[in-house]
Design an enzyme around this catalytic site. Structure first.
Site, PDB file in Angstrom:
ATOM      1  N   ASN A 120     123.201  -3.293  40.548  1.00  0.00           N
ATOM      2  CA  ASN A 120     122.663  -3.558  39.205  1.00  0.00           C
ATOM      3  C   ASN A 120     121.213  -3.978  39.409  1.00  0.00           C
ATOM      4  O   ASN A 120     120.954  -5.095  39.850  1.00  0.00           O
ATOM      5  CB  ASN A 120     123.471  -4.673  38.529  1.00  0.00           C
ATOM      6  N   TRP A 121     120.317  -3.059  39.114  1.00  0.00           N
ATOM      7  CA  TRP A 121     118.898  -3.338  39.397  1.00  0.00           C
ATOM      8  C   TRP A 121     118.293  -4.321  38.396  1.00  0.00           C
ATOM      9  O   TRP A 121     117.194  -4.815  38.604  1.00  0.00           O
ATOM     10  CB  TRP A 121     118.094  -2.029  39.378  1.00  0.00           C
ATOM     11  N   LYS A 122     118.992  -4.568  37.280  1.00  0.00           N
ATOM     12  CA  LYS A 122     118.480  -5.472  36.230  1.00  0.00           C
ATOM     13  C   LYS A 122     117.100  -4.988  35.781  1.00  0.00           C
ATOM     14  O   LYS A 122     116.864  -3.790  35.728  1.00  0.00           O
ATOM     15  CB  LYS A 122     118.492  -6.925  36.716  1.00  0.00           C
ATOM     16  N   GLY A 146     123.328  -7.524  42.642  1.00  0.00           N
ATOM     17  CA  GLY A 146     122.032  -7.680  41.985  1.00  0.00           C
ATOM     18  C   GLY A 146     120.905  -7.612  42.998  1.00  0.00           C
ATOM     19  O   GLY A 146     120.496  -6.535  43.445  1.00  0.00           O
ATOM     20  N   GLY A 147     120.406  -8.784  43.391  1.00  0.00           N
ATOM     21  CA  GLY A 147     119.230  -8.868  44.254  1.00  0.00           C
ATOM     22  C   GLY A 147     119.293  -7.986  45.495  1.00  0.00           C
ATOM     23  O   GLY A 147     118.310  -7.311  45.840  1.00  0.00           O
TER      24      GLY A 147
HETATM   25  P1  13P Z   1     123.007 -11.253  42.360  1.00  0.00           P
HETATM   26  O1  13P Z   1     123.664 -10.339  43.364  1.00  0.00           O
HETATM   27  O2  13P Z   1     121.522 -11.174  42.379  1.00  0.00           O
HETATM   28  O3  13P Z   1     123.560 -12.630  42.418  1.00  0.00           O
HETATM   29  O4  13P Z   1     123.426 -10.665  40.912  1.00  0.00           O
HETATM   30  C1  13P Z   1     124.739 -10.361  40.652  1.00  0.00           C
HETATM   31  C2  13P Z   1     124.810  -9.643  39.359  1.00  0.00           C
HETATM   32  O5  13P Z   1     124.549 -10.203  38.304  1.00  0.00           O
HETATM   33  C3  13P Z   1     125.174  -8.217  39.385  1.00  0.00           C
HETATM   34  O6  13P Z   1     125.439  -7.742  38.106  1.00  0.00           O
END
Ligand code: 13P
Length: 251
Positions: free
Chosen positions: A9-11, A235-236
């Site tokens: 999830n690249w956000k 995420g990250g």
């Molecule tokens: P992180 O891996 O950055 O904690 O984020 C998790 C997330 O929200 C994936 O949707």
């Protein structure tokens, strides 16, 4: 049998050229070394068409991070499920805690989004998870059950079978504080039981339940070794090819 899945999830990260370069790098890495799980990247709307053109869909799946709760019309700035599907994307993250927290998404709007995603052939990656206070006061199982019941249990068994669940404890997202493998396993087993009570054991056994929240190459293998943890929503660590591939290789 349910699938093991690692989804990024690249956000709200990367420009289009940066995103295309990252997707290509992941695609090439997966071609060089075949993964033992399905691998997906969920990218900003602006990136979907370019990333779709840059990757090999048989190697790397593509998803959006959200879609609108209406099909079309006067909803300035929104992006509909048919629009997402028309880019070649096959997945859409729905109900991420950041959408629930910062953009006021409720179970009611999420039911609309899930229905539209399914109508347009998209598999929802439906996110659930408690906040720190709920973890600490012991209500976390009830909170997660309510999110599932309200958001998804209007579906028939066939449609529910198209859902991928992602358990993301909010206190673990972007904090570096991962749930322990035991905490994740306990919750995933609980979730599978909630599904079994509604749809039966077969549907429950076939549902992929991903863990998300500070998942990284160093802790992925321990999490994924748990019987009810079927992969991760990342995420990250999805923003660097080497880290993302390190998690993929945990399977
Ligand atoms: P992180 O891996 O950055 O904690 O984020 C998790 C997330 O929200 C994936 O949707």
């Amino acid at each position: 049998m349910r699938k093991n899945i690692v989804a990024g999830n690249w956000k709200m990260n990367t420009t289009v050229p940066e995103g295309v370069a990252l997707a290509k790098e992941v695609n090439e890495a997966l071609k060089a070394e075949k993964a033992n799980c399905d691998v997906i990247v969920c990218v900003p709307f602006t990136h979907l068409c370019s990333v779709a053109a840059a990757i090999d869909s048989s190697v790397l799946g593509l998803g959006a991070e959200n879609c609108a709760d209406h099909k079309s019309g006067a909803y300035t700035g929104e992006v509909s499920a048919p629009m997402v599907a028309s880019t070649g994307a096959k997945y859409v993250i729905l109900g991420h805690s950041e959408r629930r927290q910062y953009y006021g998404e409720t179970s009611e709007t999420l039911r609309e989004k899930v229905a539209l995603a399914l109508e347009n052939g998209l598999s929802p990656i439906f996110c659930i998870g408690e906040v720190l206070e709920e973890r600490e006061n012991g209500t976390f199982n009830d909170v997660v059950k309510t999110q599932i019941v309200e958001g998804l249990f209007n579906l028939n068994a066939e449609d529910f079978g198209k859902i991928i669940l992602a358990y993301e404890p909010v206190w673990a997202i972007g904090t570096g504080k991962t749930a322990t493998a035991e905490q994740a396993e306990d919750m995933h087993a609980f979730i599978r039981n909630v599904i079994a009570e509604k749809y039966g054991n077969e549907v429950a056994d076939n549902t992929s339940i991903l863990y998300g929240g500070s998942c990284k190459p160093s802790n992925a293998a321990e999490l994924f070794a748990k019987p009810n943890v079927d992969g991760g929503l990342i995420g990250g660590a999805a923003l660097k090819c080497a880290d993302f591939m390190g998690i993929v290789k945990a399977f």
